[in-house]
Design an enzyme around this catalytic site. Structure first.
Site, mmCIF file in Angstrom:
data_model
loop_
_atom_site.group_PDB
_atom_site.id
_atom_site.type_symbol
_atom_site.label_atom_id
_atom_site.label_comp_id
_atom_site.label_asym_id
_atom_site.label_seq_id
_atom_site.Cartn_x
_atom_site.Cartn_y
_atom_site.Cartn_z
ATOM 1 C CB SER A 99 -10.194 0.862 2.648
ATOM 2 O OG SER A 99 -9.475 -0.353 2.713
ATOM 3 C CB CYS A 136 -1.027 1.071 7.978
ATOM 4 S SG CYS A 136 -2.612 0.685 7.226
ATOM 5 C CB CYS A 142 -0.892 0.043 1.228
ATOM 6 S SG CYS A 142 -2.072 -1.263 1.242
ATOM 7 N NE ARG A 180 -22.327 1.720 0.325
ATOM 8 C CZ ARG A 180 -23.077 0.749 -0.218
ATOM 9 N NH1 ARG A 180 -24.374 0.798 -0.125
ATOM 10 N NH2 ARG A 180 -22.505 -0.271 -0.835
HETATM 11 C C1 LIG Z 1 -2.296 -3.838 2.027
HETATM 12 C C2 LIG Z 1 -1.480 -2.836 2.712
HETATM 13 O O1 LIG Z 1 -0.277 -2.687 2.342
HETATM 14 C C3 LIG Z 1 -1.980 -2.064 3.904
HETATM 15 C C4 LIG Z 1 -3.417 -1.673 3.939
HETATM 16 O O2 LIG Z 1 -3.828 -0.610 3.556
HETATM 17 S S1 LIG Z 1 -4.494 -2.808 4.554
HETATM 18 C C5 LIG Z 1 -5.995 -2.487 3.688
HETATM 19 C C6 LIG Z 1 -5.993 -3.130 2.345
HETATM 20 N N1 LIG Z 1 -7.331 -3.266 1.871
HETATM 21 C C7 LIG Z 1 -8.157 -4.225 2.339
HETATM 22 O O3 LIG Z 1 -7.793 -5.067 3.146
HETATM 23 C C8 LIG Z 1 -9.551 -4.222 1.799
HETATM 24 C C9 LIG Z 1 -10.555 -4.227 2.920
HETATM 25 N N2 LIG Z 1 -11.861 -4.398 2.404
HETATM 26 C C10 LIG Z 1 -12.361 -5.610 2.022
HETATM 27 O O4 LIG Z 1 -11.668 -6.622 2.064
HETATM 28 C C11 LIG Z 1 -13.764 -5.668 1.504
HETATM 29 O O5 LIG Z 1 -14.227 -4.364 1.223
HETATM 30 C C12 LIG Z 1 -14.718 -6.371 2.518
HETATM 31 C C13 LIG Z 1 -14.341 -7.846 2.619
HETATM 32 C C14 LIG Z 1 -14.616 -5.713 3.903
HETATM 33 C C15 LIG Z 1 -16.146 -6.225 2.032
HETATM 34 O O6 LIG Z 1 -16.215 -6.747 0.756
HETATM 35 P P1 LIG Z 1 -17.625 -6.747 -0.038
HETATM 36 O O7 LIG Z 1 -18.575 -7.597 0.702
HETATM 37 O O8 LIG Z 1 -17.316 -7.064 -1.448
HETATM 38 O O9 LIG Z 1 -18.001 -5.209 0.180
HETATM 39 P P2 LIG Z 1 -18.938 -4.221 -0.568
HETATM 40 O O10 LIG Z 1 -19.313 -4.743 -1.907
HETATM 41 O O11 LIG Z 1 -18.295 -2.896 -0.483
HETATM 42 O O12 LIG Z 1 -20.208 -4.189 0.372
HETATM 43 C C16 LIG Z 1 -21.080 -5.305 0.507
HETATM 44 C C17 LIG Z 1 -22.424 -4.804 0.934
HETATM 45 O O13 LIG Z 1 -22.334 -4.211 2.243
HETATM 46 C C18 LIG Z 1 -23.239 -3.109 2.291
HETATM 47 N N3 LIG Z 1 -22.480 -1.873 2.547
HETATM 48 C C19 LIG Z 1 -21.164 -1.639 2.341
HETATM 49 N N4 LIG Z 1 -20.849 -0.404 2.744
HETATM 50 C C20 LIG Z 1 -21.971 0.154 3.230
HETATM 51 C C21 LIG Z 1 -22.267 1.409 3.783
HETATM 52 N N5 LIG Z 1 -21.338 2.369 3.957
HETATM 53 N N6 LIG Z 1 -23.542 1.645 4.180
HETATM 54 C C22 LIG Z 1 -24.500 0.698 4.021
HETATM 55 N N7 LIG Z 1 -24.277 -0.513 3.479
HETATM 56 C C23 LIG Z 1 -23.026 -0.775 3.092
HETATM 57 C C24 LIG Z 1 -23.974 -3.058 0.988
HETATM 58 O O14 LIG Z 1 -25.129 -3.835 1.071
HETATM 59 C C25 LIG Z 1 -22.984 -3.701 0.052
HETATM 60 O O15 LIG Z 1 -23.565 -4.229 -1.089
HETATM 61 P P3 LIG Z 1 -23.861 -3.276 -2.365
HETATM 62 O O16 LIG Z 1 -22.565 -2.555 -2.695
HETATM 63 O O17 LIG Z 1 -24.257 -4.216 -3.426
HETATM 64 O O18 LIG Z 1 -24.909 -2.306 -1.928
#
Ligand SMILES: CC(=O)CC(=O)SCCNC(=O)CCNC(=O)[C@H](O)C(C)(C)COP(=O)(O)OP(=O)(O)OC[C@H]1O[C@@H](n2cnc3c(N)ncnc32)[C@H](O)[C@@H]1OP(=O)(O)O
Length: 427
Positions: free
Chosen positions: A265, A413, A89, A237
């Site tokens: 995120s 991070c 990241c 949203r």
């Molecule tokens: C890697 C590095 O070096 C260091 C770093 O930065 S670590 C961070 C790296 N990034 C990550 O780890 C990613 C973290 N996020 C994830 O893995 C995924 O987003 C997750 C597993 C948490 C969720 O995945 P997902 O189920 O596909 O999420 P997403 O499609 O956004 O949401 C699913 C449902 O939740 C609901 N939802 C999500 N956000 C919402 C909100 N703000 N309000 C209301 N409902 C919400 C909705 O129903 C949504 O479906 P729709 O988009 O069809 O409406």
């Protein structure tokens, strides 16, 4: 003598949610879509660019060294060197840090430093058993031999090894990034309600900033090959509340975890570029600096608490610059997870950590919410991993200017137990 280094311009694409299949743009497409209008508004000719550096974590096979492919597709000279950097990241921040050092020591005057990531294009790799099976099939010489190999095909050979899942899993601890955010929630006592309140605010702040036009010039629209226009972050949203977020189920630790799709995120595609210039280039081409890069640093820590990377990378800067947390007017702390951001805020405010571990000698303290991610962050717009460090630095530079503030820190991070930070001063 180190030379002053200025951020003179920058832009990013809108961030597009990865929806389970490859999106319309590869990393290079994103970098080109963002870079072209950015270059068109510069007063200098492209031949004045000495170097291109691009952060990218998921490089795709058709675009090896995406910095070079993007540079050439942007019409830069064959003679302009270009290289790609990867530190998870931190990649988009690493490109800036490297550019900063090139200009500071006098080996370049204008550098294009960016980040590009298409998480929707993350590879689906074959399982080892399937790779061996294909190799055996290729070696089979006769129809009989081929038939024999075919009979060995197993159903689970078709199950792919998902690059995105593995990329978001720490190879040493085997914890995925969400689990590391759960550990922090536990260590710092961050409640689900606090995490959701932070996340709702992120969405509402970004929505407000977009409607006020504060991203104008910073976020540039893109057009896909089929003519579809992308002109906004499609994950935001508006009107999110603690109540609406409280309905979501934990994503990584069921049933009691605090991290949900709403306070993590989002997985998105996007690119960002900054143009960095020396003082000589600024005066030669009549450029208007947004900010000066004063200092930067990296820190390392236990991978299972990688979310505290900002704390370890900011500390050496505060020590060197003899600054306190309170002396920083604006903070862009990448929102990998709400619990992770809140844990960083708590850690810097805890004397046993700030003084005892980080040696801040009374210069720790609380980052006030009105100085932190003032226009929202990755919880709302998404986190195309190799791009985010670049995007937050760009937004910090623009926000320092817009609000007339003096100093800001962009920090993040990094998976694997690292953190990166840059201190900017309004120019
Ligand atoms: C890697 C590095 O070096 C260091 C770093 O930065 S670590 C961070 C790296 N990034 C990550 O780890 C990613 C973290 N996020 C994830 O893995 C995924 O987003 C997750 C597993 C948490 C969720 O995945 P997902 O189920 O596909 O999420 P997403 O499609 O956004 O949401 C699913 C449902 O939740 C609901 N939802 C999500 N956000 C919402 C909100 N703000 N309000 C209301 N409902 C919400 C909705 O129903 C949504 O479906 P729709 O988009 O069809 O409406």
């Amino acid at each position: 003598m180190p030379r002053p280094v200025y951020i003179v311009d920058g832009a990013r694409t809108p961030f597009i949610k990865a929806r389970g299949k490859p999106g319309p743009f590869t990393p290079v497409d994103l970098a080109v879509q963002c870079g072209r209008p950015l270059l068109l508004r510069q007063p200098f000719p492209v031949k004045a660019i000495d170097l291109v550096i691009l952060g990218c974590v998921n490089v795709i096979a058709d675009e090896m060294n995406p910095a070079r492919v993007a540079g050439l597709r942007l019409g830069l000279s064959d003679e302009t060197p270009a290289f790609t950097v990867q530190i998870n990241c931190g990649s988009g921040m690493q490109s800036l840090d490297t550019a900063f050092r090139y200009i500071e020591r006098g080996t370049a005057d204008i550098v294009m430093a960016g980040g590009a990531e298409a998480l929707s294009h993350s590879p689906l790799v074959l399982q080892r058993g399937a790779v061996d099976w294909f190799a055996e099939l290729n070696r089979a010489r006769s129809p009989g031999e081929r038939l024999k190999v075919f009979s060995k095909l197993k159903l689970n050979h078709l199950k792919p090894y998902v690059g995105l899942e593995r990329g978001l899993t720490d190879p040493i601890t085997e914890l995925n990034m969400g689990q590391t955010a759960e550990i922090l929630a536990h260590l710092f006592g961050i409640s689900r309600r606090e995490a959701d309140a932070y996340a709702a605010e992120s969405h509402n702040r970004l929505d407000h900033a977009t409607r006020e036009g504060w991203l104008k010039g910073e976020m540039l629209p893109m057009v896909a090959r089929d003519g579809q226009v992308f002109d906004h972050d499609d994950g935001v949203r508006p009107g999110s509340t603690v109540k609406s977020l409280s309905k979501l189920k934990p994503a990584f630790e069921r049933p009691y975890g605090k991290v949900t799709p709403g306070n993590a995120s989002q997985i998105t595609d996007g690119a960002s570029w900054l143009i960095l210039a020396s003082e000589e280039a600024v005066s030669q081409h009549g450029l208007t600096p947004l900010a000066r890069i004063v200092d930067s640093d990296w820190g390392g820590l236990d991978p299972s608490i990688m979310g505290l990377g900002p704390v370890t990378s900011v500390a050496p800067i505060l020590r060197r610059q003899e600054m306190a947390v309170a002396d920083v007017d604006l903070w862009e702390l990448n929102e990998a997870f709400a619990t992770q951001v809140l844990s960083c805020v708590a850690a810097l405010d805890q004397p046993d950590i700030a003084d005892g571990v980080l040696g801040l000698d009374g210069r720790g303290g609380r980052i006030e919410r009105d100085k932190l991610n003032v226009d929202g962050g990755a919880i709302a717009c998404g986190h195309p991993v190799g791009t985010s460090g670049n995007r937050i630095t760009l937004h910090l530079a623009n926000t320092l200017k817009r609000l007339g503030k003096k100093r800001g820190i962009a920090t993040q991070c990094i998976g694997g137990g690292l953190g990166g930070a840059m201190l900017l001063e309004a120019a």
